[in-house]
Design a protein around this motif. Sequence first.
Motif, PDB file in Angstrom:
ATOM      1  N   ALA A  50      37.245  33.422  50.005  1.00 42.58           N
ATOM      2  CA  ALA A  50      37.916  32.641  48.958  1.00 42.58           C
ATOM      3  C   ALA A  50      37.936  31.153  49.306  1.00 42.58           C
ATOM      4  N   VAL A  51      38.202  30.840  50.577  1.00 43.57           N
ATOM      5  CA  VAL A  51      38.194  29.437  51.016  1.00 43.57           C
ATOM      6  C   VAL A  51      36.810  28.836  50.783  1.00 43.57           C
ATOM      7  N   GLY A  52      35.762  29.557  51.176  1.00 41.31           N
ATOM      8  CA  GLY A  52      34.399  29.072  50.985  1.00 41.31           C
ATOM      9  C   GLY A  52      34.063  28.853  49.520  1.00 41.31           C
ATOM     10  N   LEU A  53      34.471  29.795  48.672  1.00 42.90           N
ATOM     11  CA  LEU A  53      34.222  29.651  47.242  1.00 42.90           C
ATOM     12  C   LEU A  53      34.925  28.420  46.682  1.00 42.90           C
ATOM     13  N   HIS A  54      36.179  28.213  47.067  1.00 42.17           N
ATOM     14  CA  HIS A  54      36.934  27.055  46.590  1.00 42.17           C
ATOM     15  C   HIS A  54      36.298  25.756  47.058  1.00 42.17           C
ATOM     16  N   ILE A  82      37.727  30.637  41.122  1.00 41.49           N
ATOM     17  CA  ILE A  82      36.362  30.246  40.805  1.00 41.49           C
ATOM     18  C   ILE A  82      35.882  31.073  39.615  1.00 41.49           C
ATOM     19  N   PRO A  83      35.409  30.430  38.550  1.00 40.39           N
ATOM     20  CA  PRO A  83      34.850  31.201  37.434  1.00 40.39           C
ATOM     21  C   PRO A  83      33.601  31.947  37.892  1.00 40.39           C
ATOM     22  N   HIS A  84      33.554  33.230  37.606  1.00 41.22           N
ATOM     23  CA  HIS A  84      32.420  34.070  37.961  1.00 41.22           C
ATOM     24  C   HIS A  84      31.707  34.472  36.674  1.00 41.22           C
ATOM     25  N   ALA A  85      30.394  34.474  36.689  1.00 44.43           N
ATOM     26  CA  ALA A  85      29.619  34.898  35.529  1.00 44.43           C
ATOM     27  C   ALA A  85      29.783  36.392  35.311  1.00 44.43           C
ATOM     28  N   GLY A 126      38.552  33.503  37.551  1.00 43.33           N
ATOM     29  CA  GLY A 126      38.606  33.713  38.986  1.00 43.33           C
ATOM     30  C   GLY A 126      38.346  35.154  39.350  1.00 43.33           C
ATOM     31  N   GLY A 127      38.398  35.409  40.637  1.00 47.84           N
ATOM     32  CA  GLY A 127      38.126  36.752  41.119  1.00 47.84           C
ATOM     33  C   GLY A 127      39.187  37.209  42.094  1.00 47.84           C
ATOM     34  N   SER A 128      39.141  38.486  42.422  1.00 47.80           N
ATOM     35  CA  SER A 128      40.081  39.008  43.411  1.00 47.80           C
ATOM     36  C   SER A 128      39.461  40.192  44.141  1.00 47.80           C
ATOM     37  N   ILE A 129      39.945  40.369  45.349  1.00 46.10           N
ATOM     38  CA  ILE A 129      39.594  41.527  46.155  1.00 46.10           C
ATOM     39  C   ILE A 129      40.907  42.227  46.461  1.00 46.10           C
ATOM     40  N   ARG A 130      41.017  43.477  46.035  1.00 50.57           N
ATOM     41  CA  ARG A 130      42.232  44.259  46.305  1.00 50.57           C
ATOM     42  C   ARG A 130      41.864  45.364  47.276  1.00 50.57           C
ATOM     43  N   MET A 131      42.595  45.404  48.385  1.00 51.99           N
ATOM     44  CA  MET A 131      42.359  46.381  49.442  1.00 51.99           C
ATOM     45  C   MET A 131      43.620  47.223  49.602  1.00 51.99           C
ATOM     46  N   ARG A 132      43.448  48.528  49.807  1.00 51.20           N
ATOM     47  CA  ARG A 132      44.598  49.428  49.920  1.00 51.20           C
ATOM     48  C   ARG A 132      44.486  50.301  51.161  1.00 51.20           C
ATOM     49  N   TRP A 133      45.644  50.539  51.767  1.00 49.16           N
ATOM     50  CA  TRP A 133      45.741  51.421  52.929  1.00 49.16           C
ATOM     51  C   TRP A 133      46.913  52.366  52.717  1.00 49.16           C
ATOM     52  N   PRO A 134      46.811  53.607  53.189  1.00 50.26           N
ATOM     53  CA  PRO A 134      47.949  54.538  53.082  1.00 50.26           C
ATOM     54  C   PRO A 134      49.041  54.128  54.078  1.00 50.26           C
ATOM     55  N   THR A 135      50.257  54.484  53.745  1.00 48.00           N
ATOM     56  CA  THR A 135      51.381  54.213  54.651  1.00 48.00           C
ATOM     57  C   THR A 135      52.078  55.526  54.965  1.00 48.00           C
ATOM     58  N   THR A 136      52.793  55.505  56.070  1.00 52.38           N
ATOM     59  CA  THR A 136      53.631  56.652  56.438  1.00 52.38           C
ATOM     60  C   THR A 136      55.064  56.141  56.488  1.00 52.38           C
ATOM     61  N   PRO A 137      55.982  56.923  55.969  1.00 56.88           N
ATOM     62  CA  PRO A 137      57.383  56.487  56.002  1.00 56.88           C
ATOM     63  C   PRO A 137      57.874  56.418  57.445  1.00 56.88           C
ATOM     64  N   PRO A 138      58.782  55.493  57.730  1.00 57.66           N
ATOM     65  CA  PRO A 138      59.317  55.405  59.087  1.00 57.66           C
ATOM     66  C   PRO A 138      60.075  56.675  59.446  1.00 57.66           C
ATOM     67  N   ALA A 139      59.963  57.062  60.693  1.00 51.32           N
ATOM     68  CA  ALA A 139      60.660  58.261  61.168  1.00 51.32           C
ATOM     69  C   ALA A 139      62.154  58.022  61.153  1.00 51.32           C
TER      70      ALA A 139
END
Length: 143
Positions: A50-54, A82-85, A126-139
């Motif tokens: 994103a920094v590079g694109l900006h 950044i506008p993406h085609a 503009g654009g976005s990258i969404r990344m997801r990870w599973p979580t475990t509840p605290p013991a």
Amino acid sequence: MATVELRFSALPEHVRTARLVAAAVARRAGVDEAVLDEVRLAVGEACSRAVGLHRNGGVSAPVKVLLIEEEKQFSIEVGDEIPHAAPGEELAAGGDGGVETGEDEMGLAVISGLVDDVEVSAGEHGGSIRMRWPTTPPATYLG
């Protein structure tokens, strides 16, 4: 749903801070310790992209990072302004598709290798990258 929003100037030296904040919030959200290095690397790659694109696009707007803690998952969304085609418009424009480069594609490949659940979106605002990870509840301590 708890959300932390981070905005920073499109300067490479701010990427490290974004990585540190993302890892801290991911740990608190319940992302497995063994995955935190991958979180750091993926966020660093997405923010560097994103920094590079900006910088290449001459955009002075800040890079936006959302850290979203949900019931069974933790998401990080890195956005650029950044506008993406649209698909197919790159060729019609007769150019290289704007700011999209081989380096950009390499960054996306690295992120995809680090994160199982990745969603990349791009549009005229503009654009976005969404990344997801599973979580475990605290013991809970029942002592």
